[in-house]
Design a protein around this motif. Structure first.
Motif, PDB file in Angstrom:
ATOM      1  N   LYS A  14      -8.073  39.401 -14.471  1.00 22.93           N
ATOM      2  CA  LYS A  14      -9.385  39.088 -13.900  1.00 22.93           C
ATOM      3  C   LYS A  14     -10.267  38.504 -14.979  1.00 22.93           C
ATOM      4  O   LYS A  14     -10.070  38.749 -16.155  1.00 22.93           O
ATOM      5  CB  LYS A  14     -10.026  40.305 -13.271  1.00 22.93           C
ATOM      6  CG  LYS A  14     -10.545  41.368 -14.233  1.00 22.93           C
ATOM      7  CD  LYS A  14     -11.133  42.538 -13.512  1.00 22.93           C
ATOM      8  CE  LYS A  14     -12.579  42.698 -13.391  1.00 22.93           C
ATOM      9  NZ  LYS A  14     -13.637  42.089 -13.944  1.00 22.93           N
ATOM     10  N   VAL A  16     -13.639  38.197 -17.127  1.00 23.18           N
ATOM     11  CA  VAL A  16     -14.623  39.147 -17.614  1.00 23.18           C
ATOM     12  C   VAL A  16     -15.956  38.826 -16.946  1.00 23.18           C
ATOM     13  O   VAL A  16     -16.363  37.661 -16.880  1.00 23.18           O
ATOM     14  CB  VAL A  16     -14.751  39.049 -19.154  1.00 23.18           C
ATOM     15  CG1 VAL A  16     -15.885  39.914 -19.661  1.00 23.18           C
ATOM     16  CG2 VAL A  16     -13.446  39.435 -19.810  1.00 23.18           C
ATOM     17  N   ASP A  17     -16.646  39.843 -16.449  1.00 21.70           N
ATOM     18  CA  ASP A  17     -17.953  39.655 -15.815  1.00 21.70           C
ATOM     19  C   ASP A  17     -18.994  39.423 -16.904  1.00 21.70           C
ATOM     20  O   ASP A  17     -19.282  40.299 -17.718  1.00 21.70           O
ATOM     21  CB  ASP A  17     -18.318  40.886 -14.990  1.00 21.70           C
ATOM     22  CG  ASP A  17     -19.651  40.737 -14.266  1.00 21.70           C
ATOM     23  OD1 ASP A  17     -20.325  39.691 -14.416  1.00 21.70           O
ATOM     24  OD2 ASP A  17     -20.024  41.684 -13.547  1.00 21.70           O
ATOM     25  N   ILE A  18     -19.573  38.227 -16.927  1.00 18.75           N
ATOM     26  CA  ILE A  18     -20.581  37.895 -17.936  1.00 18.75           C
ATOM     27  C   ILE A  18     -21.974  37.739 -17.307  1.00 18.75           C
ATOM     28  O   ILE A  18     -22.911  37.323 -17.971  1.00 18.75           O
ATOM     29  CB  ILE A  18     -20.206  36.620 -18.710  1.00 18.75           C
ATOM     30  CG1 ILE A  18     -20.064  35.424 -17.761  1.00 18.75           C
ATOM     31  CG2 ILE A  18     -18.944  36.837 -19.526  1.00 18.75           C
ATOM     32  CD1 ILE A  18     -19.910  34.094 -18.453  1.00 18.75           C
ATOM     33  N   MET A  75      -8.397  32.425 -17.400  1.00 21.24           N
ATOM     34  CA  MET A  75      -9.505  33.371 -17.475  1.00 21.24           C
ATOM     35  C   MET A  75     -10.735  32.813 -18.195  1.00 21.24           C
ATOM     36  O   MET A  75     -11.691  33.543 -18.454  1.00 21.24           O
ATOM     37  CB  MET A  75      -9.064  34.668 -18.165  1.00 21.24           C
ATOM     38  CG  MET A  75      -7.930  35.365 -17.448  1.00 21.24           C
ATOM     39  SD  MET A  75      -8.298  35.635 -15.697  1.00 21.24           S
ATOM     40  CE  MET A  75      -6.649  35.844 -15.067  1.00 21.24           C
ATOM     41  N   HIS A  77     -14.194  30.828 -18.383  1.00 18.37           N
ATOM     42  CA  HIS A  77     -15.287  30.503 -17.471  1.00 18.37           C
ATOM     43  C   HIS A  77     -15.617  29.019 -17.568  1.00 18.37           C
ATOM     44  O   HIS A  77     -15.555  28.453 -18.652  1.00 18.37           O
ATOM     45  CB  HIS A  77     -16.548  31.295 -17.839  1.00 18.37           C
ATOM     46  CG  HIS A  77     -16.417  32.765 -17.608  1.00 18.37           C
ATOM     47  ND1 HIS A  77     -15.824  33.604 -18.518  1.00 18.37           N
ATOM     48  CD2 HIS A  77     -16.793  33.541 -16.574  1.00 18.37           C
ATOM     49  CE1 HIS A  77     -15.857  34.843 -18.061  1.00 18.37           C
ATOM     50  NE2 HIS A  77     -16.427  34.836 -16.884  1.00 18.37           N
ATOM     51  N   THR A 107     -21.174  32.736 -22.611  1.00 15.00           N
ATOM     52  CA  THR A 107     -19.875  33.007 -23.233  1.00 15.00           C
ATOM     53  C   THR A 107     -19.579  31.968 -24.298  1.00 15.00           C
ATOM     54  O   THR A 107     -20.153  30.879 -24.294  1.00 15.00           O
ATOM     55  CB  THR A 107     -18.757  33.055 -22.162  1.00 15.00           C
ATOM     56  OG1 THR A 107     -17.558  33.535 -22.746  1.00 15.00           O
ATOM     57  CG2 THR A 107     -18.529  31.710 -21.522  1.00 15.00           C
TER      58      THR A 107
END
Length: 161
Positions: A14, A16-18, A75, A77, A107
């Protein structure tokens, strides 16, 4: 599916939630080089490579690669790319390149810089491969190496105007 490897294929991948991160100025420079025959380097310097201007094509390829990194590395972004600088240094049997990427976002830009360098060097190889081949069709003198991050910077976006 082989049960012995089922743990490797579990659904754990998944992004990474940023979303909670603040925007920052992000800069990274990657470097790398390609080793070529001195006769190939001479053709690049003289502009006599059959496929055209090697370094101009490699520069355009690097910029395009930076802008499309998220399409290539699952993965990563999608990020706003604010600046890309591609530089080359031509030696007697080696071309070194650096790709510096700048973005204001949530990021880092290390992967974009690494992909840019990789694609620049692969583009050089593609453009000169006919000069690099030996009698058997191999490339005994050609190699890409030293791809790494030279530096990365993260600065508060409010301090940059």
């Amino acid at each position: 599916m082989n049960p012995e490897f089922s743990h490797i294929l579990e659904d754990r991948a998944k992004m990474v939630d940023i979303s909670h991160k603040e925007d920052s100025v992000r800069i990274a420079r990657a470097v790398g080089s390609i080793r070529l025959k001195s006769s190939t380097i001479r053709k690049i310097r003289e502009g006599t490579v059959e496929k055209g201007n090697v370094l101009l094509t490699a520069r355009i390829a690097a910029i395009l690669a930076v802008k499309n990194t998220y399409h290539l590395i699952p993965m990563c972004h999608p990020i706003p790319v604010d600046d890309v600088d591609v530089e080359f240094e031509i030696g007697d049997e080696r071309i070194s390149t650096s790709v510096t990427v700048k973005s204001v976002g949530k990021t880092g830009v290390e992967m974009e810089a690494l992909v840019g360098v990789s694609i620049a060097l692969l583009t050089i190889w593609d453009m000169v491969k006919s000069s690099e081949k030996d009698e058997e069709g191999g490339y005994p003198c050609t190699s890409i190496d030293g791809i790494q991050i030279e530096f990365k910077v993260k600065e508060n976006a409010e301090h940059k105007a």
